[in-house]
Design a protein around this motif. Sequence first.
Motif, PDB file in Angstrom:
ATOM      1  N   ILE A 156      -0.045   1.829 -12.577  1.00 56.47           N
ATOM      2  CA  ILE A 156       0.326   1.135 -11.337  1.00 56.47           C
ATOM      3  C   ILE A 156      -0.093  -0.344 -11.404  1.00 56.47           C
ATOM      4  N   SER A 157      -1.303  -0.616 -11.941  1.00 59.18           N
ATOM      5  CA  SER A 157      -1.772  -2.008 -12.044  1.00 59.18           C
ATOM      6  C   SER A 157      -0.886  -2.816 -12.973  1.00 59.18           C
ATOM      7  N   ALA A 158      -0.404  -2.193 -14.054  1.00 58.08           N
ATOM      8  CA  ALA A 158       0.478  -2.902 -14.974  1.00 58.08           C
ATOM      9  C   ALA A 158       1.819  -3.186 -14.329  1.00 58.08           C
ATOM     10  N   GLU A 159       2.313  -2.265 -13.517  1.00 55.74           N
ATOM     11  CA  GLU A 159       3.624  -2.460 -12.886  1.00 55.74           C
ATOM     12  C   GLU A 159       3.559  -3.496 -11.770  1.00 55.74           C
ATOM     13  N   LEU A 160       2.443  -3.495 -11.012  1.00 55.44           N
ATOM     14  CA  LEU A 160       2.339  -4.427  -9.888  1.00 55.44           C
ATOM     15  C   LEU A 160       1.714  -5.784 -10.303  1.00 55.44           C
ATOM     16  N   GLY A 161       1.100  -5.841 -11.479  1.00 54.14           N
ATOM     17  CA  GLY A 161       0.485  -7.090 -11.935  1.00 54.14           C
ATOM     18  C   GLY A 161      -0.834  -7.388 -11.269  1.00 54.14           C
ATOM     19  N   VAL A 162      -1.571  -6.354 -10.925  1.00 57.06           N
ATOM     20  CA  VAL A 162      -2.903  -6.504 -10.332  1.00 57.06           C
ATOM     21  C   VAL A 162      -3.878  -5.705 -11.173  1.00 57.06           C
ATOM     22  N   SER A 163      -5.170  -5.921 -10.908  1.00 61.37           N
ATOM     23  CA  SER A 163      -6.169  -5.177 -11.673  1.00 61.37           C
ATOM     24  C   SER A 163      -6.258  -3.733 -11.187  1.00 61.37           C
ATOM     25  N   GLU A 170       0.842  -1.212   0.000  1.00 62.88           N
ATOM     26  CA  GLU A 170       0.000   0.000   0.000  1.00 62.88           C
ATOM     27  C   GLU A 170       0.876   1.260   0.000  1.00 62.88           C
ATOM     28  N   ARG A 171       1.971   1.213   0.735  1.00 62.34           N
ATOM     29  CA  ARG A 171       2.871   2.389   0.745  1.00 62.34           C
ATOM     30  C   ARG A 171       3.462   2.601  -0.635  1.00 62.34           C
ATOM     31  N   ARG A 172       3.815   1.501  -1.344  1.00 57.04           N
ATOM     32  CA  ARG A 172       4.382   1.659  -2.682  1.00 57.04           C
ATOM     33  C   ARG A 172       3.358   2.205  -3.660  1.00 57.04           C
ATOM     34  N   ILE A 173       2.094   1.762  -3.531  1.00 58.23           N
ATOM     35  CA  ILE A 173       1.048   2.279  -4.412  1.00 58.23           C
ATOM     36  C   ILE A 173       0.869   3.772  -4.212  1.00 58.23           C
TER      37      ILE A 173
END
Length: 342
Positions: free
Chosen positions: A312-319, A295-298
């Motif tokens: 951010i979703s593309a970098e972290l691999g989440v929706s 959460e801090r990184r987001i």
Amino acid sequence: MSLTARFALPSAPAQSSAPPTPPSPSTTPPPADTDAAPATTATTATTATATTAEDAPHPPAASGGSAPPRTTPFPPRASDSPADSARRSRAADARALTQVLFEELSGLEPGTPEHARVRAALIEINLPLVRYAAARFRSRNEPMEDVVQVGTIGLINAIDRFDPQRGVQFPTFAMPTVVGEIKRYFRDNVRTVHVPRRLHELWVQVSGAIEDLTVLHGRSPTTGEIAERLKLTEEEVLACLEAGRAYHATSLEAAQEGDGAPGLLDRLGYEDPELAGVEHRELVRHLLVQLPERERRILLLRYFGNLTQSQISAELGVSQMHVSRLLSRSFARLRSANQIEA
């Protein structure tokens, strides 16, 4: 009419320039008493020894036998120049005339015109003493006329308090009063920033210690060395140094020395527009460390890296929806942890 002419010094009675008349040959002196002869001889020798060069009769002048000139109490030295001899003669005349005027002043009633006249003459004849004392303060960047005027006030006070019966010369008595009045003027009226009197007196000691230590060590002394010499604390020495620089305030728009040197106004700092956000940034930093790592990184990517939720979703691999829910949950947690009301 000059003061010397208005208040003439008393002179010794004129001595006759005619040679003594020898006794007549027909007059036979009485026989001398043998018992009284030694006493007479001793008296004559004592009288002759006490006679000085100034008391001896002067030869008559070539133009009708006028009186010889009055000799000064301080004869000129062999090494004196004509200007020095004239200065010494004027000083001796001023001292003698001052003594005569004080003797005359002591017999006058205060408030009478005659008393005021003699008092004014004393002030006028001793003004060179004030100028001599004022010359010691030429480095203070004050108009010399103002310093002389203040010193004259001290001279007047000294004249009013002087007692000729104590056997003290008037310049010796008046000089501390004149100098003290000038120093009081610099202490109370010249300083732009008034400092406590104790600091002002300590500054005189600190200034003398700086000169002595500079000569002793061949360099500028440190604050600790000055404090050790004067048995003071370093804080007191620093306060004295600040007080010594408080004589004059410089205008911010005044031109500085040197070609092209910026003025004080140009060298002043400006108000940082980000200064108001310092407290907010410190608060955010304190709250961020309480969040989980993801959460801090987001939050850092979204608001410090200026990335969109899709990036951010593309970098972290989440929706993207999951990123949005994590941001909402982080905001709620931060608001609950923030105890400062908006």
